[in-house]
Design an enzyme around this catalytic site. Structure first.
Site, PDB file in Angstrom:
ATOM      1  N   GLU A  80      -3.670  -6.821   2.619  1.00  0.00           N
ATOM      2  CA  GLU A  80      -2.289  -7.087   1.552  1.00  0.00           C
ATOM      3  C   GLU A  80      -1.194  -7.299   2.414  1.00  0.00           C
ATOM      4  O   GLU A  80      -0.858  -6.748   3.575  1.00  0.00           O
ATOM      5  CB  GLU A  80      -2.227  -5.543   0.910  1.00  0.00           C
ATOM      6  CG  GLU A  80      -1.221  -5.409   0.184  1.00  0.00           C
ATOM      7  CD  GLU A  80      -0.939  -4.370  -0.791  1.00  0.00           C
ATOM      8  OE1 GLU A  80      -0.161  -4.251  -1.747  1.00  0.00           O
ATOM      9  OE2 GLU A  80      -2.103  -3.382  -0.800  1.00  0.00           O
TER      10      GLU A  80
ATOM     11  N   ASP B   7     -10.295   4.173  -4.858  1.00  0.00           N
ATOM     12  CA  ASP B   7      -9.523   4.630  -3.710  1.00  0.00           C
ATOM     13  C   ASP B   7      -9.433   6.018  -3.484  1.00  0.00           C
ATOM     14  O   ASP B   7      -9.688   6.848  -4.627  1.00  0.00           O
ATOM     15  CB  ASP B   7      -7.931   4.200  -4.385  1.00  0.00           C
ATOM     16  CG  ASP B   7      -7.460   3.083  -3.831  1.00  0.00           C
ATOM     17  OD1 ASP B   7      -7.807   2.777  -2.652  1.00  0.00           O
ATOM     18  OD2 ASP B   7      -6.556   2.174  -4.211  1.00  0.00           O
TER      19      ASP B   7
END
EC number: 2.1.2.11
Length: 279
Positions: free
Chosen positions: A195, A97
């Site tokens: 998500e 990330d």
């Protein structure tokens, strides 16, 4: 007290998973199983259990540091955990990330920080958001940095979104997600985490961009793969968990067995269950 063996010494019977491997899997309809890990020991364990991808997520801010969001995670911290995780990973494809503030300024900043994570062992970087991000994605991809995009509930924007809420519930929101996904795919994103969005919307994103590897988390079963936070699926995380989480330790004999069960459930399509884990 010291250990007599190192996770880095753990043998792997699998061939290394590459971006080409993942694309071949996607082309033949094989689901991609991804999970988070943040250190060499757990990386070796989930790697041995057969996950395709390991994500060094900024979720470490919450599950390791005990914070309420991912916003305070730094490049130094992600770099440290990427190096550690890389040492325990023999076959799985490693993604890191990019933390909040490490790519928002301009594409050059993004490239500099992505380069740091690649040098730490990442094979791909993940960044959040639609709108303005395709330019940055294209800048990175053209310079040899594979990119995973992230749409829907983007934790780094939790305050702007008004909390951890399902995204794309109405048609206007769904249309925005589809538009942003198309722009990111066209910019060169090879993979995209979707998500906390309705299953229907995630399916539409995948259908609109057939070559894109969509990875769902709370986005139903219509994506090319799934990801869960390791601590969530092992039942380690305290408090109320999101609906999309399944505790794979419930019927497992060990942590490795739990991860193997997760991989198998993703591969055979039994996880996520649209009636239990989707919106």
């Amino acid at each position: 007290m010291s250990s007599h063996s190192s996770p880095a010494d753990t043998p792997s019977a699998r061939k290394p998973v590459t971006l080409h491997t993942l694309r071949e899997m996607h082309a033949r309809g094989e689901k991609i199983a991804m999970i988070t890990a943040y250190d060499a020991s757990f990386a070796a364990l989930v790697d041995t259990a057969g996950v395709d991808c390991i994500l060094v997520g900024d979720s470490l801010g919450m599950v390791l540091k005990g914070q309420s969001s991912t916003l305070s995670v730094t490049m130094e911290q992600i770099g440290y955990h990427t190096r550690s995780t890389s040492r325990g990973t023999k076959a799985a494809f490693l993604i890191a990330d990019m933390p909040f503030g490490s790519y928002q300024e301009n594409p050059v900043q993004a490239l500099r920080n992505a380069g740091t994570l690649m040098a730490a062992g990442a094979q791909m970087v993940k960044l959040e958001g639609g709108g303005w991000t395709p330019e940055t994605v294209n800048f990175l991809v053209e310079r040899g940095v594979p990119v995973c995009a992230h749409l829907g509930l983007t934790p780094q924007s939790v305050h702007a979104l008004g909390g951890y809420r399902i995204q794309g519930k109405d048609e206007a929101g769904a249309a925005t997600l589809r538009r942003h996904a198309k722009a990111l795919a066209d910019a060169g994103a090879a993979m995209m985490v979707l998500e906390l969005m309705p299953s229907r919307v995630a399916r539409e994103v995948q259908a609109d961009n057939p070559g894109l590897m969509t990875i769902g988390i709370g986005a139903g079963a219509g994506t090319a793969g799934q990801v869960l936070v390791l601590h969530d699926m092992l039942g380690v995380t305290r408090g109320r968990l999101p609906r999309f989480v399944r505790n794979f330790m419930d019927s497992a004999t060990s942590i490795e067995d739990a991860v193997r069960r997760y991989v198998a459930a993703v591969k055979d399509g039994s996880f996520p269950d649209e009636t239990l884990h989707a919106y």
